[in-house]
Design an enzyme around this catalytic site. Structure first.
Site, PDB file in Angstrom:
ATOM      1  CE  LYS A 126      -6.940  13.840  -0.025  1.00 29.57           C
ATOM      2  NZ  LYS A 126      -6.932  12.579  -0.738  1.00 29.57           N
ATOM      3  NE  ARG A 127      -4.782   9.842   9.872  1.00 31.58           N
ATOM      4  CZ  ARG A 127      -4.575   8.987  10.868  1.00 31.58           C
ATOM      5  NH1 ARG A 127      -5.466   8.054  11.138  1.00 31.58           N
ATOM      6  NH2 ARG A 127      -3.481   9.066  11.605  1.00 31.58           N
ATOM      7  CG  HIS A 151      -2.112  -0.809   1.138  1.00 37.73           C
ATOM      8  ND1 HIS A 151      -3.273  -0.389   0.544  1.00 37.73           N
ATOM      9  CD2 HIS A 151      -2.344  -2.080   1.544  1.00 37.73           C
ATOM     10  CE1 HIS A 151      -4.171  -1.355   0.596  1.00 37.73           C
ATOM     11  NE2 HIS A 151      -3.623  -2.398   1.196  1.00 37.73           N
ATOM     12  CE  LYS A 154     -14.267   6.509   0.073  1.00 36.40           C
ATOM     13  NZ  LYS A 154     -13.617   6.896   1.354  1.00 36.40           N
ATOM     14  CB  THR A 200     -10.496   4.792  -1.921  1.00 37.32           C
ATOM     15  OG1 THR A 200     -10.193   5.116  -0.554  1.00 37.32           O
ATOM     16  CG2 THR A 200      -9.771   3.516  -2.314  1.00 37.32           C
ATOM     17  CE  LYS A 258      -3.404  10.706   2.883  1.00 41.37           C
ATOM     18  NZ  LYS A 258      -4.241  10.063   1.831  1.00 41.37           N
TER      19      LYS A 258
END
Ligand SMILES: *Cc1c(COP(=O)(O)O)cnc(C)c1O
Length: 798
Positions: free
Chosen positions: A535-536, A356, A647, A643, A541
């Site tokens: 998101k985290r 991952h 969505k 993911t 990110k």
């Protein structure tokens, strides 16, 4: 109740079932019942209606002698289950009617359910989507994990700072689980290994008991129901009566308290390990219990262990269950007496590993001291596997046991039949970086299975307005055949249909605005663009890239407040690992910027920044249907798949994003003209890091960036402590490993393109609708079909 009544559920008998559970399962009259009692009674009534299909699935699996799939995951981010159950059993109208008759509001009852956050983020949510798709496809499958007493912490803000409180989802009874006191295994740790005439015997010096708790997972239409089996740790010797009788009450309770520690908390960090020894214990605990359970089931059907690979496929979700390799070899060799090589071959035939992440700090490795102390037999087996692999591959230049570490990535790879990445880009990078050498030695082993999400939760139930429109337009076949969303395409050029699509989005936004006002006292204009990054919190990110752009945008608006600006509300949500100081500082910065911008009367109708606390599945289900723009802005090469990005696309929110993870495939599918691309590619990122002073150069070349950084540096957003964010500015002007500064200018350009596009409502709606129409490939049903064909060689039985 006989089978015929179970099969046809009217609202009358659902109401009767609710009342019956209220009385007989919870001992309450309707007058005395609290909301929680009603919710529990409804949950039991729904759960009852899964049981028949559940038994049936088990029977059919045995009858067919079918291959079973076991999904081992340290995390299952399942969220609420009641609406999922109602939707999948197609009981929405009946449940609504039954509750109305009982004087209750459907949504109020659903909202009462705690969100089961037994995971950190994407990895755990993927596992939950996979379970639902496995049931939808009728694959005989079981999820194995840990029944954490405390899931992911609850986040709140104090002065803009993240506060963490324990999550207490199990303070209430968990409606969905069945305790299985008869399914228990004793799991050992530590102790010593003795050679008894060539046979290695491990005698652990610590033992705990793993007890099973089963949650039924119903697929679409309730045609197939699989099990999520979570292990709870208990003492083998629950209570020390001698100590108690001596008056040592604390000592008497100690064995139980110690054992239970193992399933007490989910580690709130998905990138680096902490509490090392306990974490390793957790990993071995649930993996060993799962393997014992798998072998027990296998033995009940077959008596030749050589058949194992043809009857059992085990998927390791990341390296957390990697100890499955040596443990399965130990069970087959030490305990069952198979020759070592044969044991290893059988284990390999069953095991598969999903990678991952390529982040080096997130690749698990254990200090050999800790590992050897807790698992003295396993470290010998790892060495034997490693030696055999080295002997068979003399050109090999690595070891599983470098620098006094046990490297779980290499171990997982060598012990796996198939290794998969989670997006095309990530799988390609895996072959070139982390597993370059192993890929050269085993070129057939790595396959790609791009992630997906279940459309039942992430479109049908979270977005009833849009899913209603979709079903009215093309029928309801899309629900388990998501590619048929493409039938929407001709309608995007129909102005009347586009108005319906836009109206659904507008209503979703109004509903979110009303909720934010009721629960957080925030006031936003639903006509503004809702620009969402949830998101985290992580440097890769790049939430800080987003907030920097917000600051620069605000400064430009202030320069010309009367110009034509496209009003925007930037919405953030996400948790930072408690020990991740930089990520927590970004949260605080966003909150501080939010305070200043939202209080600016001159600009607040054009730009607002909001950070919603306690991001979880439930909040995602609220936000995604109301989003206009999806922020997927990670440094290229760092996000394995994502993911969240899928969505949003499904729910008609175009992406502003980099060529990272599955963004690449989303852009290919929805069309480059319906995706706002910016930033460096993964290759360019690597090259840019080599440029001396890359950040300073980027800042010098872009006055907007320089000005935004200067505002932070000067303490404009932290007047009481002007230096609060100096280190962030220094990071972004200096080392800037994640290349925020170097990507800023292009991000700004893309954002202004978004502004212009959004201002043309008709073409924006067309773009949004095309995102929905072309996102069918991102169903987790498609992903699971890929695993079935390429990895498991398993079949669905419906
Ligand atoms: C989908 C989801 C994630 C994963 O989001 P990414 O943007 O892919 O990181 C994380 N947490 C929750 C609650 C989710 O629903």
């Amino acid at each position: 109740m006989n089978i015929a009544t179970l099969r046809t559920v009217s609202s009358d008998n659902l109401r009767d079932a609710i009342l019956s559970h209220l009385a007989y399962s919870f001992g309450k009259t309707p007058e005395a019942a609290h909301l929680e009692d009603w919710r529990m009674a409804l949950s039991y009534a729904v759960r009852d209606r899964m049981v028949e299909a559940w038994f049936d699935a088990t029977r059919r699996t045995y009858d067919a002698g079918a291959k079973r799939v076991y999904y081992l995951s340290m995390e299952f981010l399942i969220g609420r289950l009641l609406e999922d159950g109602i939707v999948n059993l197609r009981l929405v109208d009946q449940a609504r009617a039954a509750l109305t008759e009982l004087g209750l509001d459907y949504h109020t009852v659903l909202e009462n359910e705690p969100d089961a956050a037994l995971g950190n983020g994407g990895l755990g949510r993927l596992a939950a989507c996979f379970l639902e798709s496995l049931s939808t496809l009728g694959v005989p499958a079981m999820g194995y994990g840990i029944r954490y007493e405390h899931g992911l912490f609850r986040q709140s803000f104090a002065d803009g700072r993240q506060m963490e409180a324990p999550e207490t989802w199990l303070l209430q009874r968990h409606a969905w689980e069945f305790e299985r006191p008869e399914t228990r295994y004793t799991i050992g740790f530590g102790g010593e290994v003795r050679d008894e005439a060539g046979r290695m015997v491990w005698t652990p010096d610590e033992q705990v008991c793993a007890e099973a708790f089963d949650t039924p997972i119903a697929g679409w239409k309730g045609r197939w129901v699989n099990t999520l089996r979570l292990w709870s740790a208990q003492s083998v010797r629950p209570f020390d009566l001698d100590s108690f009788n001596r008056g040592d009450f604390e000592g008497a309770a100690q064995p139980e308290a110690l054992a239970r520690t193992i399933s007490r908390v989910l580690y709130p960090d998905d990138t680096t390990e902490q509490g090392k020894k306990l974490r390793l214990k957790q990993e071995f605990f649930f993996t060993a219990a799962a393997l014992r359970d798998i072998l027990r089931r296998f033995d009940s059907e077959y008596n030749d262990v050589a058949l194992l690979p043809s009857k059992v496929a085990i998927q390791l979700n990341d390296t957390h269950p990697a100890i499955a390799g040596p443990e399965l070899v130990r069970l087959l060799h030490d305990e069952r007496g198979l020759p070592f090589e044969e044991a290893q071959k059988i284990a390999q035939g069953c095991l598969n590993y999903t990678n991952h992440t390529l982040l080096p700090e997130a690749l698990e490795s254990w200090n050999e001291g800790i590992f050897g102390q807790l698992l003295p037999r396993h470290i010998q087996i790892v060495d034997r596997i490693d030696d055999a692999h080295a002997k068979a591959n003399p050109s090999r230049g690595f070891s599983m046991r470098a620098n006094h570490q046990v490297r779980m990535g290499e171990l997982s790879f060598v012990m796996a039949n198939r290794v998969n990445g989670v997006s095309a880009l990530h799988t390609g990078l895996m072959k070139e970086t982390v597993f370059k050498e192993l890929h050269r030695l085993h070129p057939e082993r790595i396959v790609n299975e791009t992630n997906g999400v279940t459309p039942r939760r992430w479109l049908l139930s979270c977005n009833p307005r849009l899913s209603g429109l979709v079903s009215e337009t093309i029928g309801s076949g899309w629900i388990d055949d998501l590619e048929s969303l493409s039938d929407l395409e001709p309608h995007v050029d129909d102005a009347g249909w586009r108005d319906l699509f836009a109206a659904a989005k507008r209503s979703n936004k109004s509903e979110l605005a009303a909720w934010m006002s009721d629960t957080h006292g925030l006031r936003v204009d639903p006509a503004a663009m809702f620009d969402v990054q949830i998101k985290r919190m992580h440097e890769y990110k790049r939430q800080h890239l987003n907030i920097l752009e917000a600051i620069a945008h605000w400064q430009e608006i202030k320069d010309a407040p009367n110009a034509e600006w496209t009003p925007r509300v930037k919405i953030f949500a996400g948790k930072a690992a408690p020990g991740y100081v930089f990520a927590k500082d970004i949260i605080r910065l966003i909150n501080d910027v939010s305070s200043v911008l939202n209080a600016d009367a001159e600009t607040c109708d054009k730009l607002q920044v909001i950070f919603l606390p306690n991001y979880n599945v439930t909040l995602a289900e609220r936000l995604i249907p109301a989003a206009d723009l999806s922020e997927q802005i990670s440094t290229a090469g760092k996000e394995a798949s994502g993911t969240g990005n899928m969505k949003f696309a499904m729910n008609g929110a175009p992406t502003i994003g980099t060529l990272d993870g599955a963004n690449v495939e989303i852009r290919e599918r929805v069309g480059a003209e319906n995706f706002f691309l910016f930033g460096m590619t993964a290759e360019e990122v690597v090259a840019r890091r080599e440029v001396e002073g890359h950040a300073a150069k980027a800042i010098e070349a872009d006055p907007r960036l320089a000005r935004a950084l200067e505002a932070i540096r000067s303490g404009m957003f932290s007047p009481d402590e002007p230096d609060r964010y100096r280190h962030i500015v220094e990071n972004l002007s200096g080392h800037d490993y994640f290349l925020v500064s170097s990507d800023f200018t292009d991000y700004w350009r893309a954002q202004r393109e978004v502004d212009r596009a959004y201002a043309d409502a008709a073409s924006w709606t067309r773009m949004a609708a095309l995102n929905t129409a072309r996102s069918g490939w991102f169903s987790s049903d498609r992903t699971i079909r890929g695993y079935m064909a390429d990895i498991w060689d398993a079949k669905g039985l419906i």
